[in-house]
Design an enzyme around this catalytic site. Structure first.
Site, PDB file in Angstrom:
ATOM      1  N   ASP A 131       0.843  -1.193   0.000  1.00  0.00           N
ATOM      2  CA  ASP A 131       0.000   0.000   0.000  1.00  0.00           C
ATOM      3  C   ASP A 131       0.882   1.247   0.000  1.00  0.00           C
ATOM      4  O   ASP A 131       1.464   1.592   1.021  1.00  0.00           O
ATOM      5  CB  ASP A 131      -0.902  -0.040   1.228  1.00  0.00           C
ATOM      6  CG  ASP A 131      -1.760   1.210   1.352  1.00  0.00           C
ATOM      7  OD1 ASP A 131      -1.713   2.049   0.427  1.00  0.00           O
ATOM      8  OD2 ASP A 131      -2.445   1.348   2.368  1.00  0.00           O
ATOM      9  N   GLU A 175      32.443   8.035   0.161  1.00  0.00           N
ATOM     10  CA  GLU A 175      33.195   7.923   1.424  1.00  0.00           C
ATOM     11  C   GLU A 175      32.253   8.353   2.532  1.00  0.00           C
ATOM     12  O   GLU A 175      32.079   9.542   2.761  1.00  0.00           O
ATOM     13  CB  GLU A 175      34.406   8.864   1.416  1.00  0.00           C
ATOM     14  CG  GLU A 175      35.382   8.653   0.286  1.00  0.00           C
ATOM     15  CD  GLU A 175      36.408   9.792   0.239  1.00  0.00           C
ATOM     16  OE1 GLU A 175      37.029  10.079   1.272  1.00  0.00           O
ATOM     17  OE2 GLU A 175      36.557  10.396  -0.835  1.00  0.00           O
ATOM     18  N   GLU A 214      31.120   9.030   6.174  1.00  0.00           N
ATOM     19  CA  GLU A 214      31.617   9.270   7.527  1.00  0.00           C
ATOM     20  C   GLU A 214      30.446   9.193   8.507  1.00  0.00           C
ATOM     21  O   GLU A 214      29.306   9.489   8.142  1.00  0.00           O
ATOM     22  CB  GLU A 214      32.266  10.654   7.614  1.00  0.00           C
ATOM     23  CG  GLU A 214      33.531  10.747   6.757  1.00  0.00           C
ATOM     24  CD  GLU A 214      34.095  12.158   6.653  1.00  0.00           C
ATOM     25  OE1 GLU A 214      35.308  12.265   6.437  1.00  0.00           O
ATOM     26  OE2 GLU A 214      33.334  13.141   6.789  1.00  0.00           O
ATOM     27  N   GLU A 225      38.246   8.981  12.003  1.00  0.00           N
ATOM     28  CA  GLU A 225      38.287  10.272  11.321  1.00  0.00           C
ATOM     29  C   GLU A 225      38.808  11.371  12.247  1.00  0.00           C
ATOM     30  O   GLU A 225      39.196  11.109  13.383  1.00  0.00           O
ATOM     31  CB  GLU A 225      36.905  10.626  10.766  1.00  0.00           C
ATOM     32  CG  GLU A 225      36.756  10.377   9.256  1.00  0.00           C
ATOM     33  CD  GLU A 225      37.737  11.208   8.421  1.00  0.00           C
ATOM     34  OE1 GLU A 225      38.244  12.218   8.917  1.00  0.00           O
ATOM     35  OE2 GLU A 225      37.994  10.811   7.264  1.00  0.00           O
ATOM     36  N   GLU A 229      35.365   6.520   9.315  1.00  0.00           N
ATOM     37  CA  GLU A 229      35.065   6.424   7.884  1.00  0.00           C
ATOM     38  C   GLU A 229      35.398   5.011   7.421  1.00  0.00           C
ATOM     39  O   GLU A 229      36.424   4.441   7.810  1.00  0.00           O
ATOM     40  CB  GLU A 229      35.911   7.434   7.084  1.00  0.00           C
ATOM     41  CG  GLU A 229      35.727   7.311   5.568  1.00  0.00           C
ATOM     42  CD  GLU A 229      36.488   8.382   4.785  1.00  0.00           C
ATOM     43  OE1 GLU A 229      36.442   9.569   5.169  1.00  0.00           O
ATOM     44  OE2 GLU A 229      37.128   8.016   3.778  1.00  0.00           O
ATOM     45  N   HIS A 280      31.742  12.306   0.665  1.00  0.00           N
ATOM     46  CA  HIS A 280      32.442  12.660  -0.575  1.00  0.00           C
ATOM     47  C   HIS A 280      32.018  11.665  -1.648  1.00  0.00           C
ATOM     48  O   HIS A 280      31.977  10.458  -1.399  1.00  0.00           O
ATOM     49  CB  HIS A 280      33.962  12.549  -0.399  1.00  0.00           C
ATOM     50  CG  HIS A 280      34.520  13.543   0.581  1.00  0.00           C
ATOM     51  ND1 HIS A 280      35.821  13.525   0.996  1.00  0.00           N
ATOM     52  CD2 HIS A 280      33.936  14.593   1.212  1.00  0.00           C
ATOM     53  CE1 HIS A 280      36.020  14.515   1.846  1.00  0.00           C
ATOM     54  NE2 HIS A 280      34.899  15.180   2.003  1.00  0.00           N
ATOM     55  N   ARG A 336      42.133  20.626  -0.104  1.00  0.00           N
ATOM     56  CA  ARG A 336      40.881  20.006   0.299  1.00  0.00           C
ATOM     57  C   ARG A 336      39.818  20.993   0.781  1.00  0.00           C
ATOM     58  O   ARG A 336      38.908  20.612   1.502  1.00  0.00           O
ATOM     59  CB  ARG A 336      41.161  18.952   1.373  1.00  0.00           C
ATOM     60  CG  ARG A 336      41.887  17.752   0.818  1.00  0.00           C
ATOM     61  CD  ARG A 336      42.314  16.792   1.913  1.00  0.00           C
ATOM     62  NE  ARG A 336      43.074  15.695   1.332  1.00  0.00           N
ATOM     63  CZ  ARG A 336      42.597  14.469   1.151  1.00  0.00           C
ATOM     64  NH1 ARG A 336      41.384  14.167   1.508  1.00  0.00           N
ATOM     65  NH2 ARG A 336      43.345  13.532   0.591  1.00  0.00           N
ATOM     66  N   GLU A 380      36.113  14.195  -7.339  1.00  0.00           N
ATOM     67  CA  GLU A 380      35.565  14.028  -5.997  1.00  0.00           C
ATOM     68  C   GLU A 380      34.730  15.245  -5.626  1.00  0.00           C
ATOM     69  O   GLU A 380      35.261  16.348  -5.510  1.00  0.00           O
ATOM     70  CB  GLU A 380      36.700  13.857  -4.974  1.00  0.00           C
ATOM     71  CG  GLU A 380      36.195  13.714  -3.546  1.00  0.00           C
ATOM     72  CD  GLU A 380      37.305  13.852  -2.490  1.00  0.00           C
ATOM     73  OE1 GLU A 380      38.116  14.791  -2.569  1.00  0.00           O
ATOM     74  OE2 GLU A 380      37.343  13.007  -1.586  1.00  0.00           O
ATOM     75  N   ARG A 388      32.750  17.155  -2.820  1.00  0.00           N
ATOM     76  CA  ARG A 388      32.963  17.086  -1.376  1.00  0.00           C
ATOM     77  C   ARG A 388      31.825  17.624  -0.506  1.00  0.00           C
ATOM     78  O   ARG A 388      31.884  17.541   0.709  1.00  0.00           O
ATOM     79  CB  ARG A 388      34.264  17.815  -1.027  1.00  0.00           C
ATOM     80  CG  ARG A 388      35.484  17.206  -1.722  1.00  0.00           C
ATOM     81  CD  ARG A 388      36.733  18.042  -1.553  1.00  0.00           C
ATOM     82  NE  ARG A 388      37.086  18.241  -0.171  1.00  0.00           N
ATOM     83  CZ  ARG A 388      37.765  17.360   0.576  1.00  0.00           C
ATOM     84  NH1 ARG A 388      38.173  16.230   0.049  1.00  0.00           N
ATOM     85  NH2 ARG A 388      38.035  17.625   1.828  1.00  0.00           N
TER      86      ARG A 388
HETATM   87  P1  ADP Z   1      40.189  10.293  -0.059  1.00  0.00           P
HETATM   88  O1  ADP Z   1      41.592  10.374  -0.531  1.00  0.00           O
HETATM   89  O2  ADP Z   1      39.364  11.427  -0.541  1.00  0.00           O
HETATM   90  O3  ADP Z   1      40.089  10.075   1.435  1.00  0.00           O
HETATM   91  P2  ADP Z   1      39.336   7.534  -0.258  1.00  0.00           P
HETATM   92  O4  ADP Z   1      40.545   6.712  -0.519  1.00  0.00           O
HETATM   93  O5  ADP Z   1      38.823   7.558   1.135  1.00  0.00           O
HETATM   94  O6  ADP Z   1      39.608   9.010  -0.807  1.00  0.00           O
HETATM   95  O7  ADP Z   1      38.133   7.048  -1.193  1.00  0.00           O
HETATM   96  C1  ADP Z   1      38.236   7.031  -2.574  1.00  0.00           C
HETATM   97  C2  ADP Z   1      36.991   6.413  -3.180  1.00  0.00           C
HETATM   98  O8  ADP Z   1      37.058   6.610  -4.608  1.00  0.00           O
HETATM   99  C3  ADP Z   1      36.872   4.899  -2.973  1.00  0.00           C
HETATM  100  O9  ADP Z   1      35.518   4.556  -2.721  1.00  0.00           O
HETATM  101  C4  ADP Z   1      37.313   4.348  -4.336  1.00  0.00           C
HETATM  102  O10 ADP Z   1      36.789   3.063  -4.644  1.00  0.00           O
HETATM  103  C5  ADP Z   1      36.749   5.392  -5.257  1.00  0.00           C
HETATM  104  N1  ADP Z   1      37.295   5.368  -6.627  1.00  0.00           N
HETATM  105  C6  ADP Z   1      38.513   4.964  -7.049  1.00  0.00           C
HETATM  106  N2  ADP Z   1      38.604   5.030  -8.395  1.00  0.00           N
HETATM  107  C7  ADP Z   1      37.397   5.490  -8.851  1.00  0.00           C
HETATM  108  C8  ADP Z   1      36.859   5.769 -10.135  1.00  0.00           C
HETATM  109  N3  ADP Z   1      37.540   5.604 -11.245  1.00  0.00           N
HETATM  110  N4  ADP Z   1      35.583   6.214 -10.185  1.00  0.00           N
HETATM  111  C9  ADP Z   1      34.858   6.417  -9.079  1.00  0.00           C
HETATM  112  N5  ADP Z   1      35.318   6.164  -7.850  1.00  0.00           N
HETATM  113  C10 ADP Z   1      36.573   5.707  -7.725  1.00  0.00           C
HETATM  114 MG    MG Z   2      37.575  12.220   0.170  1.00  0.00          MG
HETATM  115 MG    MG Z   3      36.984  11.530   5.333  1.00  0.00          MG
HETATM  116 MG    MG Z   4      38.493   9.233   2.553  1.00  0.00          MG
END
Ligand code: ADP
Ligand code: MG
Ligand code: MG
Ligand code: MG
Ligand code: MG
Length: 442
Positions: free
Chosen positions: A52, A130, A132, A187, A194, A243, A314, A331, A333
């Site tokens: 429903d 990512e 958190e 974190e 994270e 992120h 960042r 990325e 953010r």
């Molecule tokens: P940060 O350096 O910002 O802390 P992280 O290492 O915590 O980054 O996370 C990076 C994320 O990006 C992971 O989930 C990873 O799988 C993802 N990632 C890596 N390569 C690609 C891609 N080509 N496209 C999308 N996401 C990706």
């Molecule tokens: Mg990040």
């Molecule tokens: Mg983080």
């Molecule tokens: Mg990270």
């Protein structure tokens, strides 16, 4: 697809599964489910299970409330934990109307529609979030608090990290459910964590985000802690973001990568960034959906407040990490985990594609820490600010017709209506802050 109907039925029998959750979300990304016993599984797999819809927020009026659930066979997962009554499995479902059409108010359908457009252009949309979150103590009644005895900081190790054992448990459970955990760490803020799992195609990434949040919450609970994805639970400390790492692939190649360009980024990557920047204000009510989301987007905590992009620091809205080749990615953010990931990824993808289709060019990348520049310098540099609160974000969403187009009228209208109500309630509530400031003074 990965599994057939018979595969699923035999996995259920072999693993003593007694209940199956048929899952879907409302427009706010809240996980809903209809639980069935194993006796109903054939019916469910034949798309004959109904529910429903009138009781779900943002769905339908009473007169048109019957909805059908169509399980996505590939989403079949048996939960790792054992219960007294056998095991529990889940299937993520698409929602259909009685006349056999996808339901316009189903967020998963909104994302599928955007993905279809990418597929027509030859693209696969890959996403790595990512997420958190905080692990707080519960009170004597088991209710969540913002109290913690944790004293650890960024990447610290135990024994100061009280959440560590909960976090390990979360990772192991997720791995049993097929997640590839790339990293997990404490974190910046005390009690903040994270866990990163490997990127995947956007539909499964969105499914995974919801599964992730559910597993985090239930593991925390079994450790006597409370997990929260609320964006800014404590004033003066870092908030929790999500992120969102994005890339487009074509024939197994990452099309954001171009070894011949100086930056290693392709023209497609630049167009994609420009498209996101063009529509970011209109998308904020989706990427940052709560009144509280905007209390995270303030200077000083590595959360963005300006619309700029960068190859390094960042503080910007968009960062392109140094990795090239298959890992080349954009990325974003600002998003937080309170968002509905289906709607979030639908608008982000559509905005990026809009940039590609119209050959949009982003402004130059910023190289300074933009927290260090003041309002006037920011304006002189042509850097715009993100919406400052939910009200502004809703107004920006209404002002960008592109967002309505991507979401469809049904989702757009219901979403705006609910968010305006949320803002009204918040802005007319008399808060503790006001009482502390004004009660005695005036
Ligand atoms: P940060 O350096 O910002 O802390 P992280 O290492 O915590 O980054 O996370 C990076 C994320 O990006 C992971 O989930 C990873 O799988 C993802 N990632 C890596 N390569 C690609 C891609 N080509 N496209 C999308 N996401 C990706
Ligand atoms: Mg990040
Ligand atoms: Mg983080
Ligand atoms: Mg990270
Ligand atoms: Mg990292």
């Amino acid at each position: 697809s990965k599994y057939t109907k018979n595969d699923i039925i035999s996995m259920i029998e072999e693993n003593n599964v007694r209940f199956i959750r048929l899952q879907f979300t409302d427009i706010f990304g809240t996980l809903k489910n209809v639980a069935i016993t194993t006796s109903q599984i054939e019916k469910a797999l034949d798309n004959k299970c109904m529910f429903d819809g009138s009781s779900i927020e943002g769905f339908v009026r009473i007169e048109e409330s019957d909805m059908y659930l169509r399980p996505d066979f590939d989403s079949f997962v048996i939960f790792p934990w054992h219960t007294q009554h056998g095991r529990v499995a889940r299937l993520i479902c698409d929602i259909y109307t009685p006349d056999g059409n996808p339901f316009e108010g189903d967020p998963r359908y909104v994302l599928k529609r955007a993905l279809k457009e990418a597929a027509d252009m030859g693209y696969t949309f890959n996403v790595g979030p990512e997420c958190e979150f905080f692990l707080f103590n519960t009170d004597e009644f088991g209710h969540p608090t913002t109290i913690t005895h944790d004293t650890a900081g960024y990447f610290d190790l135990g024994p100061s990290d009280l959440g560590e054992s909960a976090r390990r448990d979360i990772c192991l459970n997720l791995e049993e459910m097929g997640f590839e955990i790339e990293a997990s760490h404490h974190e910046v803020a005390i009690a903040q964590h994270e866990i990163d799992f490997k990127y995947s195609e956007a539909l499964s990434a969105a499914d995974n985000i919801l599964t992730f949040k559910m597993v985090v919450k239930s593991c925390a609970d079994s450790h006597g802690l409370c997990a929260t994805f609320m964006p800014k639970p404590v004033y003066g400390r870092d908030g929790s973001g999500m992120h969102t790492n994005m890339s487009l692939f074509k024939n197994g190649e990452n099309v954001f990568y171009d070894p011949k360009s100086e930056s290693g980024l392709s023209q497609i990557a630049y167009h994609f960034i420009a498209g996101i920047m063009k529509h970011i204000k209109g998308m904020c009510a989706l990427t940052n959906p709560l009144v509280n989301s905007y209390k995270r987007l303030v200077p000083g905590y590595e959360a963005p407040c300006n619309i700029a992009w960068t190859l390094s620091n960042r503080s910007a809205l968009i960062r392109v990490p140094a990795t090239r080749g298959l890992g080349t990615r954009v990325e974003l953010r600002n998003p937080d985990s309170a968002c509905n990931p289906y709607l979030e990824l639908a608008v982000l993808l559509a905005a990026g594609l809009d940039g590609i289709k119209n050959n949009l060019t982003p402004p130059d990348a910023v190289t300074t820490n933009i927290y260090d520049i003041d309002e006037q310098e920011r304006k002189a540099a042509g850097i715009d600010a993100l919406p400052s609160d939910l009200k502004n974000a809703i107004d920006e969403m209404k002002a960008d017709p592109f967002i309505r187009e991507v979401l469809g009228d049904h989702v757009f209208n219901k979403y705006v209506e609910a968010k305006e109500k949320e803002w009204y309630e918040y802005s007319t509530t008399v808060t503790q802050w006001e009482l502390d400031q004004y009660l005695n003074k005036f």
